[in-house]
Design a protein around this motif. Structure first.
Motif, PDB file in Angstrom:
ATOM      1  N   GLY A   1      -2.095 -11.830   5.226  1.00 27.78           N
ATOM      2  CA  GLY A   1      -3.064 -11.716   4.141  1.00 27.78           C
ATOM      3  C   GLY A   1      -3.414 -10.290   3.775  1.00 27.78           C
ATOM      4  O   GLY A   1      -4.435 -10.044   3.126  1.00 27.78           O
ATOM      5  N   ILE A   2      -2.583  -9.334   4.167  1.00 29.82           N
ATOM      6  CA  ILE A   2      -2.856  -7.916   3.895  1.00 29.82           C
ATOM      7  C   ILE A   2      -1.810  -7.378   2.920  1.00 29.82           C
ATOM      8  O   ILE A   2      -0.616  -7.429   3.202  1.00 29.82           O
ATOM      9  N   GLU A   3      -2.290  -6.874   1.804  1.00 28.15           N
ATOM     10  CA  GLU A   3      -1.399  -6.296   0.800  1.00 28.15           C
ATOM     11  C   GLU A   3      -1.668  -4.792   0.712  1.00 28.15           C
ATOM     12  O   GLU A   3      -2.810  -4.357   0.890  1.00 28.15           O
ATOM     13  N   PRO A   4      -0.638  -4.005   0.411  1.00 23.80           N
ATOM     14  CA  PRO A   4      -0.885  -2.565   0.267  1.00 23.80           C
ATOM     15  C   PRO A   4      -1.720  -2.292  -0.978  1.00 23.80           C
ATOM     16  O   PRO A   4      -1.610  -3.002  -1.978  1.00 23.80           O
ATOM     17  N   GLN A   5      -2.545  -1.280  -0.896  1.00 23.71           N
ATOM     18  CA  GLN A   5      -3.290  -0.870  -2.084  1.00 23.71           C
ATOM     19  C   GLN A   5      -2.357  -0.253  -3.107  1.00 23.71           C
ATOM     20  O   GLN A   5      -2.593  -0.322  -4.302  1.00 23.71           O
ATOM     21  N   ARG A   6      -1.277   0.325  -2.585  1.00 24.01           N
ATOM     22  CA  ARG A   6      -0.321   0.990  -3.467  1.00 24.01           C
ATOM     23  C   ARG A   6       1.008   1.146  -2.740  1.00 24.01           C
ATOM     24  O   ARG A   6       1.047   1.341  -1.543  1.00 24.01           O
ATOM     25  N   ARG A   7       2.082   1.074  -3.509  1.00 19.79           N
ATOM     26  CA  ARG A   7       3.421   1.382  -3.004  1.00 19.79           C
ATOM     27  C   ARG A   7       4.019   2.394  -3.961  1.00 19.79           C
ATOM     28  O   ARG A   7       4.105   2.135  -5.163  1.00 19.79           O
ATOM     29  N   GLU A   8       4.396   3.527  -3.432  1.00 17.13           N
ATOM     30  CA  GLU A   8       4.995   4.596  -4.235  1.00 17.13           C
ATOM     31  C   GLU A   8       6.380   4.896  -3.690  1.00 17.13           C
ATOM     32  O   GLU A   8       6.589   4.884  -2.478  1.00 17.13           O
TER      33      GLU A   8
END
Length: 119
Positions: free
Chosen positions: A63-70
């Motif tokens: 249930g944990i998603e990254p705030q951002r992927r760069e």
């Protein structure tokens, strides 16, 4: 999931998927960006992308998603931002060039030997 559990899951995932030279730095006292940097390199751009995808998948199962992927266009440096943990996934050349371990030399290295498989 606690920060420690998330940290351990990321390190184990990178190790299981054969990420090379996994390193962790505690940067809590040095920056507001995160508490930990986890740094790893893949054997190729495709491998680096696979490492990032697998970390995202494993954490999303919790249930944990990254705030951002760069990432750059060639997947030579991918950053997964989980707020308190930043995961830096490089290809070998970019890792050597940017030398985050040297740039953040004042950080405290984290002993992850108990989390990785010894070969």
């Amino acid at each position: 999931m606690t920060q420690q559990e998330k940290f351990e899951l990321i390190v184990r995932t990178l190790d299981t998927k054969k990420g090379e030279d996994v390193q962790a730095l505690k940067v809590t006292d040095l920056t507001i960006l995160a508490d930990y940097f986890i740094i790893v390199n893949g054997t190729s751009n495709t491998h680096a992308r696979t490492l990032a995808d697998e970390v995202e998948f494993q954490l999303s199962q919790q249930g944990i998603e990254p705030q951002r992927r760069e990432s750059d266009t060639g997947n030579t440096w991918i950053i997964l931002d989980y707020a308190d943990i930043l995961v830096h996934i490089f290809d070998k050349t970019q890792r050597k060039f940017y030398n985050l371990e040297g740039l953040w030399a004042d950080a405290n290295p984290v002993d992850i030997s108990g989390l990785v498989i010894k070969e």
